[in-house]
Design an enzyme around this catalytic site. Structure first.
Site, short mmCIF file in Angstrom:
data_model
loop_
_atom_site.label_atom_id
_atom_site.label_comp_id
_atom_site.label_asym_id
_atom_site.label_seq_id
_atom_site.Cartn_x
_atom_site.Cartn_y
_atom_site.Cartn_z
N GLU A 85 0.85 -1.21 0.00
CA GLU A 85 0.00 0.00 0.00
C GLU A 85 0.88 1.25 0.00
OE1 GLU A 85 -3.36 -0.15 2.68
OE2 GLU A 85 -3.52 2.03 2.65
N LYS A 280 -7.83 -1.40 11.06
CA LYS A 280 -7.13 -1.79 9.82
C LYS A 280 -5.92 -0.88 9.61
CE LYS A 280 -6.38 -1.86 5.16
NZ LYS A 280 -5.50 -0.99 4.39
N ASP A 296 4.11 -14.78 11.54
CA ASP A 296 2.84 -15.26 10.98
C ASP A 296 1.78 -14.16 11.11
OD1 ASP A 296 0.41 -16.48 10.54
OD2 ASP A 296 0.92 -18.32 11.60
N HIS A 393 -2.64 10.09 0.38
CA HIS A 393 -2.75 8.77 -0.21
C HIS A 393 -2.57 8.85 -1.72
CE1 HIS A 393 -3.95 4.59 -0.05
NE2 HIS A 393 -4.69 4.81 -1.12
C1 MEV Z 1 -6.09 2.73 4.83
O1 MEV Z 1 -5.29 1.64 4.49
C2 MEV Z 1 -6.19 2.86 6.33
C3 MEV Z 1 -7.14 3.94 6.83
O2 MEV Z 1 -8.45 3.75 6.29
C4 MEV Z 1 -7.18 3.84 8.33
C5 MEV Z 1 -8.22 4.72 9.01
O3 MEV Z 1 -9.24 5.02 8.39
O4 MEV Z 1 -7.99 5.04 10.18
C6 MEV Z 1 -6.70 5.31 6.40
#
Ligand code: MEV
Length: 438
Positions: A85, A280, A296, A393
Site C-alpha cells: 500500500e 485496519k 505469521d 494517499h
Molecule cells: C487505509 O489503508 C487505512 C485507513 O483507512 C485507516 C483509518 O481510516 O484510520 C486510512
C-alpha cells in the site's frame, strides 16, 4: 469445463508451469514469461524459496521498505516494512519523526503467556474426571520432559495445565487448557507437540484409571491445537506530549486538533463500522513489520481482532486522553511473535530485518511492532481529521497511476511537478498525461 489434474504435486516445477500455462492461458508463452521473470538467478536462493511451500511456481514480490527515525524507549530504530500500500511507509516515517521530537514511543511488556488446548469428550461424571485430572496432572509434565528440555534451558516451558468443563455448551465437552512461555520463539510447533503428547497421556491414563467405567475410560480426543487468541501475551505502547505541542502545523490549532482527534478515537471505540477501519490502519503498520520479520501475520491478525472484541463488541484498539494539558495516545495489543525458529534463520531478508533491528528478542520485537502500529494509526487519524486521507494517499498513489499508463521518466517528472500543490485524482493525472503527450 473442469481442469482436474492427478498427481500435480509429483510433477517437476517446469512440468507444473507447462500444465498451468497451457491449461489456463490464452497465450501460454507470455504467461510462462511472467512466471520465469520472477525466478531468482541464484539457484540456491530459488531452491530455498521453492521448498518453503508445495507447488511453488515462482516468487511473489512485495516492496520491502524502511521507516527510519523511530525512537522506542529512548532507543533509535529503522523499521523494516513489507507492504504494497503506497502511503504506509511514508505515514509511519512521518509519525516516527513527529513523536521522536516529543519523547518517542514508550512501550512495555505486560505478559508473554501463550495458550494451547486439547479438546475432548468424556462420557461420565464431572467430579470423577476432576479427581482423575488432579491425580494425573504431574504425568503431563513428566511425559513431555524430552520435548520441554531445551525450552526450559532457555527459561520457558509449560506454565500450567487446567481442566475446563464445557459441558454446559456442548454435551460431554472438556478441555485441557494449557499455558506456555516460549521465550524468543513464536512457539507454535513447541506448543502443538506438547499438546499432542498431553492428548496421548490423557487417553492412556484414562484407560488405566480403575475408578472409571468403560465409557469413562474411552476419552475421545477431538483435537489438540494452540490458540491464536493470546490476551495474556500483551504489549502496551504509548505516546504523549503537552497539548500545545500536538500540532506542528501553524495553520492547525493544537487544542482544536487534539479534541477532533480524541473524538475520532471515541467514535472508533463505540462504532464497530469505524472501529474495523480504524484498526485496519493499525494493522497496516503491524502486518508490514510482522511480514518483514518472517512472522505469521494471519495469527497476529486473528489474535488482535479477537482482542478488539473482548468486551463483546468490536472496538478501537487505541485510546486517547487529554488530562492536565497532556495529550496521551496508547494501545495494548496481543502479539505472539518469534525472533528464533520459523523463517527467521532461513529467509535472507528476514535475517536482514533482524540485524537491522539489532537482533531483538521476541519481547523487543513485540514493542517495535506495536510502535509501528500506533504510529500508523496516529498518521491516519491526523490526516483524516485535518486534510482528509486522499491528499497524502493519492500523492503516494500517483506513481502507480503513472506506471499503469507507462509514463516515461520525463513524463513522470512533469506530472510530479504539476501535482506538487494540486489534489491528485486518477482522471486528473490521465488528463494531464494526455495533454503532455499531445
Ligand atoms: C487505509 O489503508 C487505512 C485507513 O483507512 C485507516 C483509518 O481510516 O484510520 C486510512
Amino acid at each position: 469445463m473442469t481442469h482436474n489434474v492427478k498427481g500435480f504435486s509429483k510433477l517437476s516445477k517446469e512440468e507444473k508451469i507447462d500444465w498451468i500455462t497451457n491449461t489456463y492461458f490464452e497465450n501460454p508463452e507470455e504467461a510462462k514469461e511472467s512466471i520465469l521473470k520472477y525466478w531468482n538467478s541464484d539457484e540456491n536462493l530459488q531452491k530455498l524459496h521453492d521448498e518453503f511451500i508445495e507447488n511453488t511456481l515462482t516468487n511473489f514480490y512485495l516492496p520491502y521498505g524502511v521507516a527510519p527515525n523511530f525512537t522506542i524507549n529512548g532507543k533509535s530504530y529503522t523499521i523494516p516494512m513489507a507492504i504494497e500500500e503506497s502511503s504506509v511507509v511514508a505515514a509511519a516515517s512521518k509519525a516516527a519523526k513527529f513523536w521522536g521530537e516529543r519523547g518517542g514511543f514508550k512501550t512495555s511488556i505486560i505478559n508473554t503467556e501463550k495458550i494451547g488446548q486439547v479438546h475432548f469428550l468424556f462420557h461420565g461424571n464431572a467430579e470423577k474426571i476432576t479427581t482423575f485430572f488432579n491425580k494425573i496432572k504431574p504425568i503431563f509434565f513428566d511425559d513431555t520432559k524430552e520435548i520441554t528440555k531445551n525450552m526450559q534451558k532457555r527459561g520457558g516451558g509449560i506454565l500450567n495445565i487446567e481442566l475446563r468443563d464445557k459441558t454446559n455448551e456442548i454435551p460431554n465437552y472438556y478441555q485441557l487448557h494449557a499455558t506456555f512461555n516460549t521465550k524468543d520463539s513464536m512457539g507454535a510447533n513447541f506448543i502443538n507437540t506438547c499438546l499432542e503428547q498431553f492428548a496421548k497421556t490423557l487417553e492412556n491414563q484414562a484407560q488405566e484409571h480403575t475408578d472409571f467405567t468403560t465409557d469413562e475410560k474411552n476419552i475421545q480426543i477431538i483435537m489438540s491445537i494452540l490458540s491464536n487468541y493470546v490476551p495474556n501475551c500483551l504489549v502496551r505502547v504509548e505516546v504523549s506530549c503537552p497539548l500545545s505541542e500536538i500540532s506542528d502545523d501553524k495553520n492547525i490549532d493544537a487544542n482544536e486538533f487534539a479534541q477532533k482527534f480524541a473524538t475520532a478515537v471515541r467514535i472508533a471505540e463505540i462504532e464497530p463500522y469505524r472501529a474495523v477501519t480504524h484498526n485496519k490502519g493499525i494493522m497496516n503498520g503491524i502486518d508490514a513489520v510482522v511480514l518483514a520479520t518472517g512472522n505469521d501475520f494471519r495469527a497476529v491478525e486473528a489474535g488482535i481482532h479477537a482482542y478488539a472484541s473482548k468486551s463483546g463488541q468490536y472496538s478501537s484498539l487505541s485510546h486517547v486522553k487529554i488530562e492536565n494539558d497532556i495529550f496521551t495516545f496508547w494501545m495494548e495489543i496481543p502479539l505472539a511473535l518469534g525472533t528464533v525458529g520459523g523463517l527467521t534463520s532461513l529467509h535472507p531478508l528476514v535475517k536482514f530485518s533482524m540485524e537491522l533491528l539489532g537482533k531483538p528478542s521476541a519481547e523487543e520485537l513485540m514493542q517495535i511492532v506495536a510502535a509501528a502500529g500506533l504510529a500508523q494509526n496516529f498518521a491516519a487519524l491526523r490526516s483524516l481529521t485535518t486534510t482528509g486521507i486522499q491528499q497524502g494517499h493519492m500523492k503516494m498513489h500517483l506513481m502507480n497511476i503513472l506506471n499503469q499508463h507507462h509514463a516515461t521518466k520525463e513524463e513522470k517528472q512533469k506530472v510530479l511537478d504539476y501535482f506538487k500543490d494540486t489534489t491528485v485524482s486518477h482522471s486528473l493525472v490521465v488528463d494531464y498525461l494526455e495533454k503532455i503527450r499531445s
